[in-house]
Design a protein around this motif. Structure first.
Motif, PDB file in Angstrom:
ATOM      1  N   ILE A 184      40.274   6.987  23.067  1.00  0.00           N
ATOM      2  CA  ILE A 184      40.627   6.244  24.282  1.00  0.00           C
ATOM      3  C   ILE A 184      40.614   7.166  25.502  1.00  0.00           C
ATOM      4  N   LEU A 185      41.203   8.349  25.372  1.00  0.00           N
ATOM      5  CA  LEU A 185      41.219   9.298  26.484  1.00  0.00           C
ATOM      6  C   LEU A 185      39.809   9.704  26.879  1.00  0.00           C
ATOM      7  N   LYS A 186      38.968   9.960  25.895  1.00  0.00           N
ATOM      8  CA  LYS A 186      37.593  10.357  26.182  1.00  0.00           C
ATOM      9  C   LYS A 186      36.855   9.227  26.887  1.00  0.00           C
ATOM     10  N   ASN A 187      37.078   7.997  26.448  1.00  0.00           N
ATOM     11  CA  ASN A 187      36.413   6.846  27.046  1.00  0.00           C
ATOM     12  C   ASN A 187      36.795   6.679  28.516  1.00  0.00           C
ATOM     13  N   ILE A 188      38.075   6.756  28.812  1.00  0.00           N
ATOM     14  CA  ILE A 188      38.540   6.598  30.194  1.00  0.00           C
ATOM     15  C   ILE A 188      38.039   7.739  31.064  1.00  0.00           C
ATOM     16  N   GLU A 189      38.024   8.947  30.513  1.00  0.00           N
ATOM     17  CA  GLU A 189      37.546  10.102  31.271  1.00  0.00           C
ATOM     18  C   GLU A 189      36.062   9.955  31.611  1.00  0.00           C
ATOM     19  N   MET A 190      35.278   9.442  30.672  1.00  0.00           N
ATOM     20  CA  MET A 190      33.845   9.287  30.890  1.00  0.00           C
ATOM     21  C   MET A 190      33.548   8.167  31.897  1.00  0.00           C
ATOM     22  N   GLN A 191      34.351   7.103  31.881  1.00  0.00           N
ATOM     23  CA  GLN A 191      34.125   5.993  32.799  1.00  0.00           C
ATOM     24  C   GLN A 191      34.384   6.384  34.245  1.00  0.00           C
ATOM     25  N   LYS A 192      35.381   7.239  34.469  1.00  0.00           N
ATOM     26  CA  LYS A 192      35.717   7.780  35.791  1.00  0.00           C
ATOM     27  C   LYS A 192      36.192   6.721  36.790  1.00  0.00           C
ATOM     28  N   ILE A 193      36.440   5.508  36.323  1.00  0.00           N
ATOM     29  CA  ILE A 193      37.006   4.469  37.192  1.00  0.00           C
ATOM     30  C   ILE A 193      38.147   3.804  36.436  1.00  0.00           C
ATOM     31  N   PRO A 194      39.153   3.286  37.151  1.00  0.00           N
ATOM     32  CA  PRO A 194      40.267   2.620  36.478  1.00  0.00           C
ATOM     33  C   PRO A 194      39.782   1.463  35.619  1.00  0.00           C
ATOM     34  N   GLN A 195      40.446   1.254  34.476  1.00  0.00           N
ATOM     35  CA  GLN A 195      40.069   0.192  33.555  1.00  0.00           C
ATOM     36  C   GLN A 195      41.299  -0.600  33.137  1.00  0.00           C
ATOM     37  N   THR A 196      41.088  -1.876  32.884  1.00  0.00           N
ATOM     38  CA  THR A 196      42.165  -2.714  32.370  1.00  0.00           C
ATOM     39  C   THR A 196      42.318  -2.484  30.869  1.00  0.00           C
ATOM     40  N   ALA A 197      43.419  -2.977  30.318  1.00  0.00           N
ATOM     41  CA  ALA A 197      43.639  -2.865  28.886  1.00  0.00           C
ATOM     42  C   ALA A 197      42.538  -3.576  28.107  1.00  0.00           C
ATOM     43  N   ASP A 244      47.815   1.898  37.810  1.00  0.00           N
ATOM     44  CA  ASP A 244      47.630   1.486  39.195  1.00  0.00           C
ATOM     45  C   ASP A 244      47.441  -0.028  39.223  1.00  0.00           C
ATOM     46  N   LEU A 245      47.503  -0.617  40.406  1.00  0.00           N
ATOM     47  CA  LEU A 245      47.278  -2.052  40.569  1.00  0.00           C
ATOM     48  C   LEU A 245      45.998  -2.284  41.356  1.00  0.00           C
ATOM     49  N   ASP A 246      45.151  -3.147  40.823  1.00  0.00           N
ATOM     50  CA  ASP A 246      43.887  -3.479  41.459  1.00  0.00           C
ATOM     51  C   ASP A 246      44.049  -4.809  42.192  1.00  0.00           C
ATOM     52  N   TYR A 247      44.056  -4.764  43.528  1.00  0.00           N
ATOM     53  CA  TYR A 247      44.247  -5.956  44.340  1.00  0.00           C
ATOM     54  C   TYR A 247      42.921  -6.591  44.773  1.00  0.00           C
ATOM     55  N   GLN A 248      41.810  -6.060  44.313  1.00  0.00           N
ATOM     56  CA  GLN A 248      40.520  -6.563  44.755  1.00  0.00           C
ATOM     57  C   GLN A 248      40.112  -7.856  44.056  1.00  0.00           C
ATOM     58  N   SER A 249      40.625  -8.067  42.866  1.00  0.00           N
ATOM     59  CA  SER A 249      40.254  -9.274  42.135  1.00  0.00           C
ATOM     60  C   SER A 249      41.028 -10.479  42.658  1.00  0.00           C
ATOM     61  N   ILE A 250      40.491 -11.670  42.408  1.00  0.00           N
ATOM     62  CA  ILE A 250      41.137 -12.909  42.832  1.00  0.00           C
ATOM     63  C   ILE A 250      42.365 -13.166  41.967  1.00  0.00           C
ATOM     64  N   GLY A 251      43.428 -13.648  42.601  1.00  0.00           N
ATOM     65  CA  GLY A 251      44.650 -13.938  41.858  1.00  0.00           C
ATOM     66  C   GLY A 251      45.573 -12.739  41.799  1.00  0.00           C
ATOM     67  N   ARG A 252      46.347 -12.657  40.721  1.00  0.00           N
ATOM     68  CA  ARG A 252      47.315 -11.575  40.573  1.00  0.00           C
ATOM     69  C   ARG A 252      46.608 -10.241  40.435  1.00  0.00           C
ATOM     70  N   PRO A 253      47.208  -9.170  40.960  1.00  0.00           N
ATOM     71  CA  PRO A 253      46.591  -7.842  40.813  1.00  0.00           C
ATOM     72  C   PRO A 253      46.503  -7.432  39.348  1.00  0.00           C
ATOM     73  N   ARG A 254      45.446  -6.730  39.024  1.00  0.00           N
ATOM     74  CA  ARG A 254      45.242  -6.283  37.657  1.00  0.00           C
ATOM     75  C   ARG A 254      45.918  -4.927  37.444  1.00  0.00           C
ATOM     76  N   ARG A 255      46.474  -4.749  36.276  1.00  0.00           N
ATOM     77  CA  ARG A 255      47.066  -3.466  35.889  1.00  0.00           C
ATOM     78  C   ARG A 255      45.935  -2.611  35.288  1.00  0.00           C
ATOM     79  N   VAL A 256      45.625  -1.498  35.915  1.00  0.00           N
ATOM     80  CA  VAL A 256      44.520  -0.659  35.469  1.00  0.00           C
ATOM     81  C   VAL A 256      45.020   0.751  35.153  1.00  0.00           C
TER      82      VAL A 256
END
Length: 233
Positions: free
Chosen positions: A166-179, A209-221
């Protein structure tokens, strides 16, 4: 993760390479059977190496001489000795050279697995640790696979190998991700993925962090903690 293997017995080296690829996520191996080829490579390579698996009994030289040579060009490389040498002098000398682990041949797959998984966990912990407490320093200077694993026992349902993936995956993506995104990328259910992510947040290896860019409630990333801190500077 880049791994070197030096063993003049090609059959043993191939077995160790197979176990590295099985138990160290995303590992790349460079295998050497001859001392001259190994020295020629490491003295000229600009690549960073995470780990060397080293035999001590080598033709016309000794493994400790290889450690000395490696330290001159790649001091960041950790070393695990896998050898038939079980005499007191060799074991104590390896400790003086800062060897992380010492295993005598023939080594069981379970013992190798334990050592490799501890190494992956330890590397991730060192990389992302924010506060170097005395207990954490003790882990570094009093390395022992079994005692360290018991002291740092994981909660029920949390596996070291999955954490590393999981850590390697998030590090490689380099952008916040949801669960959901993390779970899908590592083939876990959303609830299981969230459980791992929240554990990593508690361990200060991930930040939320919270992603406010999506429509509706902010996403937990989720994002690597050091990436969020660098962004905030």
């Amino acid at each position: 993760m880049n791994v070197l293997i030096l063993d003049d017995d090609y059959r043993v080296a191939m077995i160790h390479e197979a176990y590295v690829k099985r138990y160290i996520p995303h590992a790349t191996c460079e295998v050497f059977y001859q001392v001259e080829a190994f020295l020629h490579h490491v003295q000229r390579s600009e690549r960073t190496y995470d780990l060397l698996l080293l035999d001590l009994f080598l033709p016309h030289t000794h493994g400790f001489h290889m450690i000395q040579q490696l330290r001159e060009t790649h001091p960041e490389t950790d070393i695990i000795v896998i050898t038939a040498a079980n005499d007191q002098a060799s074991i104590l000398e390896a400790k003086r050279w800062g060897v992380l682990d010492y295993m005598t041949k023939p080594v069981s797959e379970e013992r190798l697995k334990e050592s490799f998984q501890w190494f992956v966990e330890w590397k991730a912990k060192v990389k992302h640790k924010q506060q170097w407490t005395q207990s954490f320093i003790d882990e570094i200077f009093h390395f022992n696979v079994q005692s360290t694993r018991e002291a740092a026992s994981l909660p029920k349902g949390i596996q070291e190998e999955t954490l590393a993936i999981i850590l390697k995956n998030i590090e490689m993506q380099k952008i916040p991700q949801t669960a959901s995104e993390v779970a899908a990328s590592v083939d876990l259910s959303r609830s299981t993925g969230r459980r791992y992510l929240e554990y990593l947040v508690e361990e200060e290896r991930l930040a939320v962090d919270l992603d406010y860019q999506s429509i509706g409630r902010p996403r937990r990333v989720y994002v690597m903690r050091e990436q969020k801190e660098q962004k905030g500077k």
